[in-house]
Design a protein around this motif. Sequence first.
Motif, PDB file in Angstrom:
ATOM      1  N   CYS A 152      -5.826  -2.085   3.738  1.00 19.15           N
ATOM      2  CA  CYS A 152      -5.878  -2.942   2.557  1.00 19.15           C
ATOM      3  C   CYS A 152      -5.076  -2.251   1.464  1.00 19.15           C
ATOM      4  CB  CYS A 152      -7.316  -3.150   2.121  1.00 19.15           C
ATOM      5  SG  CYS A 152      -7.507  -4.089   0.582  1.00 19.15           S
ATOM      6  N   ALA A 153      -3.944  -2.830   1.134  1.00 23.38           N
ATOM      7  CA  ALA A 153      -3.087  -2.272   0.098  1.00 23.38           C
ATOM      8  C   ALA A 153      -3.396  -2.949  -1.225  1.00 23.38           C
ATOM      9  CB  ALA A 153      -1.621  -2.475   0.472  1.00 23.38           C
ATOM     10  N   ALA A 154      -3.740  -2.139  -2.203  1.00 20.58           N
ATOM     11  CA  ALA A 154      -4.106  -2.662  -3.516  1.00 20.58           C
ATOM     12  C   ALA A 154      -2.971  -2.446  -4.507  1.00 20.58           C
ATOM     13  CB  ALA A 154      -5.359  -1.965  -4.019  1.00 20.58           C
ATOM     14  N   SER A 155      -2.793  -3.395  -5.377  1.00 21.72           N
ATOM     15  CA  SER A 155      -1.811  -3.254  -6.445  1.00 21.72           C
ATOM     16  C   SER A 155      -2.365  -3.890  -7.712  1.00 21.72           C
ATOM     17  CB  SER A 155      -0.486  -3.907  -6.062  1.00 21.72           C
ATOM     18  OG  SER A 155      -0.655  -5.290  -5.824  1.00 21.72           O
ATOM     19  N   GLY A 156      -1.894  -3.401  -8.841  1.00 23.19           N
ATOM     20  CA  GLY A 156      -2.343  -3.949 -10.115  1.00 23.19           C
ATOM     21  C   GLY A 156      -3.525  -3.227 -10.724  1.00 23.19           C
ATOM     22  N   TYR A 157      -4.084  -2.283  -9.980  1.00 22.05           N
ATOM     23  CA  TYR A 157      -5.165  -1.467 -10.501  1.00 22.05           C
ATOM     24  C   TYR A 157      -5.263  -0.226  -9.614  1.00 22.05           C
ATOM     25  CZ  TYR A 157      -8.192  -2.702  -6.595  1.00 22.05           C
ATOM     26  OH  TYR A 157      -8.717  -2.849  -5.342  1.00 22.05           O
ATOM     27  N   THR A 158      -6.058   0.728 -10.028  1.00 23.87           N
ATOM     28  CA  THR A 158      -6.212   1.965  -9.269  1.00 23.87           C
ATOM     29  C   THR A 158      -7.409   1.834  -8.343  1.00 23.87           C
ATOM     30  OG1 THR A 158      -5.302   3.219 -11.111  1.00 23.87           O
ATOM     31  CG2 THR A 158      -6.505   4.455  -9.428  1.00 23.87           C
ATOM     32  N   ALA A 159      -7.121   1.701  -7.058  1.00 17.22           N
ATOM     33  CA  ALA A 159      -8.173   1.428  -6.088  1.00 17.22           C
ATOM     34  C   ALA A 159      -9.212   2.540  -6.020  1.00 17.22           C
ATOM     35  CB  ALA A 159      -7.569   1.198  -4.703  1.00 17.22           C
ATOM     36  N   SER A 160      -8.801   3.758  -6.319  1.00 16.40           N
ATOM     37  CA  SER A 160      -9.729   4.880  -6.188  1.00 16.40           C
ATOM     38  C   SER A 160     -10.890   4.805  -7.169  1.00 16.40           C
ATOM     39  CB  SER A 160      -8.982   6.203  -6.380  1.00 16.40           C
ATOM     40  OG  SER A 160      -8.439   6.272  -7.682  1.00 16.40           O
ATOM     41  N   THR A 161     -10.752   4.032  -8.214  1.00 18.25           N
ATOM     42  CA  THR A 161     -11.815   3.936  -9.211  1.00 18.25           C
ATOM     43  C   THR A 161     -12.755   2.766  -8.953  1.00 18.25           C
ATOM     44  OG1 THR A 161     -10.489   2.554 -10.681  1.00 18.25           O
ATOM     45  CG2 THR A 161     -10.299   4.943 -10.949  1.00 18.25           C
ATOM     46  N   TYR A 162     -12.451   1.959  -7.982  1.00 20.08           N
ATOM     47  CA  TYR A 162     -13.231   0.765  -7.702  1.00 20.08           C
ATOM     48  C   TYR A 162     -14.059   0.931  -6.431  1.00 20.08           C
ATOM     49  CZ  TYR A 162     -11.265  -2.584 -11.037  1.00 20.08           C
ATOM     50  OH  TYR A 162     -10.937  -3.279 -12.171  1.00 20.08           O
ATOM     51  N   CYS A 163     -15.069   0.113  -6.329  1.00 23.48           N
ATOM     52  CA  CYS A 163     -15.755  -0.070  -5.057  1.00 23.48           C
ATOM     53  C   CYS A 163     -14.853  -0.930  -4.178  1.00 23.48           C
ATOM     54  CB  CYS A 163     -17.086  -0.778  -5.285  1.00 23.48           C
ATOM     55  SG  CYS A 163     -17.874  -1.352  -3.770  1.00 23.48           S
ATOM     56  N   MET A 164     -14.622  -0.482  -2.963  1.00 21.91           N
ATOM     57  CA  MET A 164     -13.838  -1.247  -2.007  1.00 21.91           C
ATOM     58  C   MET A 164     -14.740  -1.634  -0.848  1.00 21.91           C
ATOM     59  SD  MET A 164     -10.882  -1.374  -3.383  1.00 21.91           S
ATOM     60  CE  MET A 164      -9.952  -2.082  -2.024  1.00 21.91           C
ATOM     61  N   GLY A 165     -14.705  -2.890  -0.504  1.00 20.97           N
ATOM     62  CA  GLY A 165     -15.559  -3.364   0.581  1.00 20.97           C
ATOM     63  C   GLY A 165     -14.773  -4.070   1.660  1.00 20.97           C
ATOM     64  N   TRP A 166     -15.313  -4.024   2.864  1.00 18.22           N
ATOM     65  CA  TRP A 166     -14.791  -4.793   3.982  1.00 18.22           C
ATOM     66  C   TRP A 166     -15.869  -5.796   4.395  1.00 18.22           C
ATOM     67  CZ3 TRP A 166      -9.914  -4.937   5.718  1.00 18.22           C
ATOM     68  CH2 TRP A 166      -9.065  -3.873   5.393  1.00 18.22           C
ATOM     69  N   PHE A 167     -15.463  -7.029   4.511  1.00 19.50           N
ATOM     70  CA  PHE A 167     -16.366  -8.104   4.890  1.00 19.50           C
ATOM     71  C   PHE A 167     -15.735  -8.913   6.012  1.00 19.50           C
ATOM     72  CE2 PHE A 167     -19.350  -7.682   1.392  1.00 19.50           C
ATOM     73  CZ  PHE A 167     -18.615  -6.957   0.472  1.00 19.50           C
ATOM     74  N   ARG A 168     -16.547  -9.637   6.735  1.00 14.80           N
ATOM     75  CA  ARG A 168     -15.993 -10.474   7.789  1.00 14.80           C
ATOM     76  C   ARG A 168     -16.675 -11.824   7.793  1.00 14.80           C
ATOM     77  NH1 ARG A 168     -18.006  -6.919  13.044  1.00 14.80           N
ATOM     78  NH2 ARG A 168     -20.235  -7.445  12.943  1.00 14.80           N
ATOM     79  N   LEU A 169     -15.933 -12.795   8.300  1.00 10.70           N
ATOM     80  CA  LEU A 169     -16.406 -14.173   8.292  1.00 10.70           C
ATOM     81  C   LEU A 169     -16.090 -14.841   9.617  1.00 10.70           C
ATOM     82  CD1 LEU A 169     -17.670 -16.458   6.604  1.00 10.70           C
ATOM     83  CD2 LEU A 169     -15.356 -17.048   5.861  1.00 10.70           C
ATOM     84  N   VAL A 170     -17.132 -15.432  10.172  1.00 10.94           N
ATOM     85  CA  VAL A 170     -16.998 -16.245  11.377  1.00 10.94           C
ATOM     86  C   VAL A 170     -17.309 -17.686  10.982  1.00 10.94           C
ATOM     87  CG1 VAL A 170     -17.912 -16.682  13.690  1.00 10.94           C
ATOM     88  CG2 VAL A 170     -17.664 -14.323  12.871  1.00 10.94           C
ATOM     89  N   PRO A 171     -16.490 -18.636  11.405  1.00 13.88           N
ATOM     90  CA  PRO A 171     -16.755 -20.033  11.032  1.00 13.88           C
ATOM     91  C   PRO A 171     -18.180 -20.451  11.390  1.00 13.88           C
ATOM     92  CG  PRO A 171     -14.608 -19.853  12.026  1.00 13.88           C
ATOM     93  CD  PRO A 171     -15.252 -18.503  12.172  1.00 13.88           C
TER      94      PRO A 171
END
Length: 121
Positions: A22-41
């Motif tokens: 997950c490439a982040a731009s526009g902010y500093t990812a290291s200062t944020y909570c980063m989450g991974w989520f998944r979705l099944v129909p």
Amino acid sequence: QVQLVESGGGSVQAGGSLRLSCAASGYTASTYCMGWFRLVPGKEREGVAVSDTVTTTYAESARGRFTVSRDNANNTVNLMMNSLKPEDTAMYYCAANFPICALHGNPDYRYWGQGTQVTVS
């Protein structure tokens, strides 16, 4: 402008591995909570793992098989998925939020990527 772009999805046989990024731009990812989520129909969105600046929390379904890592130099968060199972098949999304870093309860994160499909057969 904040953007999250996932990559690395694909099709793999059961027992195989995939690495999502997950490439982040526009902010500093290291200062944020980063989450991974998944979705099944037809199902509710499921938290896979969340990582704040101190710790990473995994869903029970991911614990021991998935690993989150941060590459702060490149403003990227990765999800290494090993021993994949057919039930891991889903669209995977990365998300960023501050300051709350929730895994469960279908949390409303501030920023979301477009998703990357993972198919395990």
